[in-house]
Write a protein that holds these residues in place. Structure first.
Motif, PDB file in Angstrom:
ATOM      1  N   PHE A 154       0.623  -1.278  -0.198  1.00 54.72           N
ATOM      2  CA  PHE A 154      -0.022  -0.112  -0.082  1.00 54.72           C
ATOM      3  C   PHE A 154       0.972   1.292  -0.224  1.00 54.72           C
ATOM      4  CE2 PHE A 154       0.598  -0.687   4.485  1.00 54.72           C
ATOM      5  CZ  PHE A 154       1.034   0.741   5.108  1.00 54.72           C
ATOM      6  N   LEU A 155       2.185   1.241   0.517  1.00 56.99           N
ATOM      7  CA  LEU A 155       3.024   2.572   0.590  1.00 56.99           C
ATOM      8  C   LEU A 155       3.563   2.607  -0.562  1.00 56.99           C
ATOM      9  CD1 LEU A 155       5.567   0.833   0.964  1.00 56.99           C
ATOM     10  CD2 LEU A 155       5.260   1.418   3.497  1.00 56.99           C
ATOM     11  N   VAL A 156       3.846   1.600  -1.576  1.00 59.08           N
ATOM     12  CA  VAL A 156       4.731   1.912  -2.816  1.00 59.08           C
ATOM     13  C   VAL A 156       3.868   3.230  -3.737  1.00 59.08           C
ATOM     14  CG1 VAL A 156       5.361   1.167  -5.034  1.00 59.08           C
ATOM     15  CG2 VAL A 156       5.301  -0.434  -3.122  1.00 59.08           C
ATOM     16  N   SER A 157       4.712   4.111  -3.909  1.00 58.70           N
ATOM     17  CA  SER A 157       4.401   5.332  -4.695  1.00 58.70           C
ATOM     18  C   SER A 157       4.690   5.283  -5.873  1.00 58.70           C
ATOM     19  CB  SER A 157       4.472   6.641  -4.119  1.00 58.70           C
ATOM     20  OG  SER A 157       6.131   6.610  -3.933  1.00 58.70           O
ATOM     21  N   HIS A 158       6.003   4.945  -6.441  1.00 57.97           N
ATOM     22  CA  HIS A 158       6.577   4.858  -7.672  1.00 57.97           C
ATOM     23  C   HIS A 158       7.284   3.504  -8.051  1.00 57.97           C
ATOM     24  CE1 HIS A 158       6.049   9.042  -6.593  1.00 57.97           C
ATOM     25  NE2 HIS A 158       6.096   9.388  -7.916  1.00 57.97           N
ATOM     26  N   GLU A 159       7.010   3.271  -9.170  1.00 56.19           N
ATOM     27  CA  GLU A 159       7.587   2.221  -9.964  1.00 56.19           C
ATOM     28  C   GLU A 159       8.404   2.451 -11.075  1.00 56.19           C
ATOM     29  OE1 GLU A 159       6.001  -1.865  -9.644  1.00 56.19           O
ATOM     30  OE2 GLU A 159       4.226  -1.131  -8.672  1.00 56.19           O
ATOM     31  N   LEU A 160       9.824   2.432 -11.017  1.00 55.18           N
ATOM     32  CA  LEU A 160      10.595   3.226 -12.084  1.00 55.18           C
ATOM     33  C   LEU A 160      11.517   2.215 -12.767  1.00 55.18           C
ATOM     34  CD1 LEU A 160      11.698   6.309 -10.157  1.00 55.18           C
ATOM     35  CD2 LEU A 160       9.688   6.174 -11.608  1.00 55.18           C
ATOM     36  N   PRO A 161      11.981   2.369 -14.199  1.00 55.32           N
ATOM     37  CA  PRO A 161      12.844   1.707 -14.502  1.00 55.32           C
ATOM     38  C   PRO A 161      14.361   1.969 -14.050  1.00 55.32           C
ATOM     39  CG  PRO A 161      12.148   3.118 -16.090  1.00 55.32           C
ATOM     40  CD  PRO A 161      11.152   3.352 -15.069  1.00 55.32           C
ATOM     41  N   LEU A 162      15.263   1.084 -14.053  1.00 52.03           N
ATOM     42  CA  LEU A 162      16.588   1.399 -13.412  1.00 52.03           C
ATOM     43  C   LEU A 162      17.395   2.743 -13.665  1.00 52.03           C
ATOM     44  CD1 LEU A 162      18.535  -0.311 -11.368  1.00 52.03           C
ATOM     45  CD2 LEU A 162      19.937  -0.844 -13.543  1.00 52.03           C
ATOM     46  N   ASP A 163      16.989   3.076 -15.084  1.00 49.94           N
ATOM     47  CA  ASP A 163      17.690   4.064 -15.450  1.00 49.94           C
ATOM     48  C   ASP A 163      17.168   5.588 -14.874  1.00 49.94           C
ATOM     49  OD1 ASP A 163      19.231   2.991 -17.392  1.00 49.94           O
ATOM     50  OD2 ASP A 163      18.022   3.182 -19.132  1.00 49.94           O
ATOM     51  N   GLN A 164      16.076   5.463 -14.286  1.00 48.95           N
ATOM     52  CA  GLN A 164      15.418   6.494 -13.435  1.00 48.95           C
ATOM     53  C   GLN A 164      15.681   6.281 -12.024  1.00 48.95           C
ATOM     54  OE1 GLN A 164      11.420   7.386 -14.478  1.00 48.95           O
ATOM     55  NE2 GLN A 164      11.635   6.985 -16.197  1.00 48.95           N
ATOM     56  N   ALA A 165      16.801   5.706 -11.567  1.00 50.53           N
ATOM     57  CA  ALA A 165      17.008   5.545 -10.173  1.00 50.53           C
ATOM     58  C   ALA A 165      17.536   6.939  -9.580  1.00 50.53           C
ATOM     59  CB  ALA A 165      18.220   4.612 -10.000  1.00 50.53           C
ATOM     60  N   PRO A 166      18.622   7.567 -10.245  1.00 52.12           N
ATOM     61  CA  PRO A 166      18.953   9.019  -9.848  1.00 52.12           C
ATOM     62  C   PRO A 166      17.773   9.712  -9.359  1.00 52.12           C
ATOM     63  CG  PRO A 166      20.298   8.467 -11.627  1.00 52.12           C
ATOM     64  CD  PRO A 166      19.115   7.406 -11.722  1.00 52.12           C
ATOM     65  N   GLU A 167      16.599  10.059 -10.189  1.00 53.62           N
ATOM     66  CA  GLU A 167      15.460  10.812  -9.963  1.00 53.62           C
ATOM     67  C   GLU A 167      14.765  10.087  -8.821  1.00 53.62           C
ATOM     68  OE1 GLU A 167      12.658  10.559 -13.090  1.00 53.62           O
ATOM     69  OE2 GLU A 167      11.149  11.300 -11.918  1.00 53.62           O
ATOM     70  N   GLY A 168      14.762   8.808  -8.573  1.00 49.04           N
ATOM     71  CA  GLY A 168      14.108   8.373  -7.478  1.00 49.04           C
ATOM     72  C   GLY A 168      14.700   8.711  -6.178  1.00 49.04           C
ATOM     73  N   TYR A 169      15.999   8.691  -6.048  1.00 52.07           N
ATOM     74  CA  TYR A 169      16.912   8.924  -5.094  1.00 52.07           C
ATOM     75  C   TYR A 169      16.788  10.302  -4.460  1.00 52.07           C
ATOM     76  CZ  TYR A 169      19.320   4.737  -4.199  1.00 52.07           C
ATOM     77  OH  TYR A 169      19.874   3.181  -3.834  1.00 52.07           O
ATOM     78  N   LYS A 170      16.705  11.141  -5.674  1.00 51.91           N
ATOM     79  CA  LYS A 170      16.679  12.653  -5.368  1.00 51.91           C
ATOM     80  C   LYS A 170      15.206  12.858  -4.714  1.00 51.91           C
ATOM     81  CE  LYS A 170      17.184  16.888  -7.983  1.00 51.91           C
ATOM     82  NZ  LYS A 170      15.737  17.450  -7.910  1.00 51.91           N
ATOM     83  N   ASN A 171      14.059  12.623  -5.404  1.00 49.28           N
ATOM     84  CA  ASN A 171      12.884  12.975  -4.864  1.00 49.28           C
ATOM     85  C   ASN A 171      12.722  12.119  -3.361  1.00 49.28           C
ATOM     86  OD1 ASN A 171      11.735  14.616  -6.859  1.00 49.28           O
ATOM     87  ND2 ASN A 171      12.084  12.891  -8.052  1.00 49.28           N
ATOM     88  N   PHE A 172      13.047  11.067  -3.260  1.00 51.30           N
ATOM     89  CA  PHE A 172      12.731  10.242  -1.793  1.00 51.30           C
ATOM     90  C   PHE A 172      13.483  11.011  -0.813  1.00 51.30           C
ATOM     91  CE2 PHE A 172      13.445   6.083   0.509  1.00 51.30           C
ATOM     92  CZ  PHE A 172      12.184   6.172   1.012  1.00 51.30           C
ATOM     93  N   ASP A 173      14.805  11.234  -1.302  1.00 48.95           N
ATOM     94  CA  ASP A 173      15.727  11.666  -0.314  1.00 48.95           C
ATOM     95  C   ASP A 173      15.143  13.176   0.214  1.00 48.95           C
ATOM     96  OD1 ASP A 173      18.126  11.824   1.233  1.00 48.95           O
ATOM     97  OD2 ASP A 173      18.825  13.355   0.020  1.00 48.95           O
ATOM     98  N   SER A 174      14.564  13.941  -0.592  1.00 44.86           N
ATOM     99  CA  SER A 174      14.185  15.200  -0.298  1.00 44.86           C
ATOM    100  C   SER A 174      12.731  15.171   0.255  1.00 44.86           C
ATOM    101  CB  SER A 174      14.077  16.271  -1.426  1.00 44.86           C
ATOM    102  OG  SER A 174      13.598  15.775  -2.527  1.00 44.86           O
ATOM    103  N   ARG A 175      12.099  14.065   0.408  1.00 39.18           N
ATOM    104  CA  ARG A 175      10.691  13.839   1.035  1.00 39.18           C
ATOM    105  C   ARG A 175       9.794  14.894   0.202  1.00 39.18           C
ATOM    106  NH1 ARG A 175      14.610  11.640   3.383  1.00 39.18           N
ATOM    107  NH2 ARG A 175      14.490  11.039   5.427  1.00 39.18           N
ATOM    108  N   GLU A 176      10.069  14.595  -1.143  1.00 37.09           N
ATOM    109  CA  GLU A 176       9.118  15.039  -2.009  1.00 37.09           C
ATOM    110  C   GLU A 176       7.435  14.526  -1.752  1.00 37.09           C
ATOM    111  OE1 GLU A 176       9.110  17.788  -4.128  1.00 37.09           O
ATOM    112  OE2 GLU A 176      11.331  18.074  -3.555  1.00 37.09           O
ATOM    113  N   ASP A 177       6.657  15.460  -1.834  1.00 38.08           N
ATOM    114  CA  ASP A 177       5.274  15.113  -1.449  1.00 38.08           C
ATOM    115  C   ASP A 177       4.893  13.882  -2.299  1.00 38.08           C
ATOM    116  OD1 ASP A 177       2.737  15.452  -0.158  1.00 38.08           O
ATOM    117  OD2 ASP A 177       1.802  15.656  -2.044  1.00 38.08           O
ATOM    118  N   GLY A 178       4.494  12.707  -1.971  1.00 35.21           N
ATOM    119  CA  GLY A 178       3.714  11.609  -2.641  1.00 35.21           C
ATOM    120  C   GLY A 178       4.915  10.781  -2.817  1.00 35.21           C
ATOM    121  N   TRP A 179       6.328  10.842  -2.571  1.00 33.62           N
ATOM    122  CA  TRP A 179       7.281   9.953  -2.941  1.00 33.62           C
ATOM    123  C   TRP A 179       7.375   9.159  -1.683  1.00 33.62           C
ATOM    124  CZ3 TRP A 179      10.242   9.298  -7.605  1.00 33.62           C
ATOM    125  CH2 TRP A 179      10.024  10.001  -8.528  1.00 33.62           C
TER     126      TRP A 179
END
Lengths: 225, 136
Positions: A190-215
């Motif tokens: 229930f808590l999964v917000s984003h499913e990304l291809p490996l290539d988008q990992a940097p975007e995932g890290y950046k948004n998750f780390d900065s606690r962007e709303d919804g990530w």
């Protein structure tokens, strides 16, 4: 979910000794804190309170049946005491760790630990799965740089509490938790917000780390979605 | 193979690294289908641990077994597996008591205990935020 966060959240409630009917306070509504709250609810806790200040995370806590507590708006210790006839919660879980910080962003490595002790009742149980390290050269003060925190040991001892800590032994729980999922009794995704291809990992890290709303939780799919 | 590589504080990139492979008879090789980003990855991502630049993250791993070592009998190619983040032997003093989180043999540093994929101070193992993962 079974590789880490569901077993780790469950482990926090095991170390705290959560029993049906208990009141439980959870510090941190990140993935592990939410899994600890979810585990406590599955175990039949009477009241689960989750302390954080990210509204997206608190909303998820509320959706699974916990009481969200925003520590940028209320004193969480007072809130928990008000909810428990002044006694404090029966059990408490720490799911934040050494980079705990105030709403202004200043780190206080002892903040959630001391709040935990303060908001759990005499002879209550504490489970600490938030990460603490033997050295932290980037820490905010000399004590923390040596891996030490100013813990309210006097209050902890005086209250006769017990505390378990450390990483989770996943194999102790993963078979049972898998069967809870397979049996339709738990849906930790229930808590999964984003499913990304490996290539988008940097975007995932950046948004998750900065606690962007919804990530709230990022799953990478190296083999494609 | 492609993997998420830690470059330094607040900096990761997806790069080609040497393919994961069987290194011990009891290893299996897993093609990763899902690898989550964990809050504990963020301590490392922010540069607040001893995690070495050049290594890859990822300890919440799921996938499909594509190769098994010669000592592996139960796990088969094609099995779908979810991997505990702990890497543990199952036969040391701590594992035998159920403390697979503090395994003594998979952690190469004698003063420490416990091992994990792509994790600071938890052994040399690569993470699963990659196309393939060696599972000891």
């Amino acid at each position: 979910m079974l590789a880490d966060i569901f077993p780790t959240g469950w482990h926090a409630t095991e170390m705290a000794g959560v029993y049906p009917g208990d009141s439980v306070v959870i510090y941190g509504a990140g993935p592990v804190g939410l899994m600890a709250a979810y585990s406590a609810i599955i175990k039949g806790a009477g009241k689960v309170m989750v302390v954080d200040r990210q509204n997206d995370r608190l909303k998820l806590a509320e959706e699974i049946g916990a009481i969200p507590v925003n520590d940028s708006e209320v004193d969480p210790v007072e809130f928990v005491k008000d909810q428990t006839l002044g006694f404090g919660a029966d059990r408490g879980c720490e799911c934040v760790g050494y980079q705990a910080h105030d709403p202004g962003g200043t780190e206080h490595p002892n903040m959630t630990l001391n709040r935990l002790v303060d908001s759990v009742r005499f002879v209550g149980g504490l489970g600490v799965v938030g990460v603490f390290l033997p050295q932290d050269p980037g820490g905010p003060d000399k004590l923390e740089q040596q891996g030490q925190v100013a813990f309210d040991y006097g209050n902890y001892w005086f209250k006769g509490q017990t505390m378990g800590s450390g990483q989770c032994p996943v194999k102790k729980y993963n078979r049972a938790l898998r069967d809870l999922i397979a049996g339709g009794k738990a849906s930790p995704s229930f808590l999964v917000s984003h499913e990304l291809p490996l290539d988008q990992a940097p975007e995932g890290y950046k948004n998750f780390d900065s606690r962007e709303d919804g990530w709230t939780k990022v799953v990478l799919h190296p083999a494609g979605t | 193979m492609k993997a998420v590589v830690y470059k330094g504080p607040n900096d990761v990139s997806v790069e080609e690294i040497p393919d994961a492979k069987i290194e011990h008879p009891a290893d299996v090789l897993v093609r990763i289908t899902s690898a989550n980003i964990c809050g504990s990855d963020l301590h490392m991502y922010e540069g607040r641990t001893s995690f070495e630049p050049g290594r890859s993250f990822g300890h919440e791993n799921l996938g499909e077994v594509v190769e098994t070592g010669p000592a592996v009998s139960k796990v088969k190619v094609g099995d779908r597996v979810v991997l505990p983040f702990n890497i543990a032997c199952g036969f040391c003093k701590n594992c035998e008591r159920g403390f697979t989180n503090y395994c003594l043999t998979m952690q190469p540093e004698p003063k420490l205990a416990g091992a994990a994929y792509g994790f600071a101070d938890m052994g040399p193992y690569q993470g699963g935020q990659a196309e393939y993962l060696r599972v000891p």
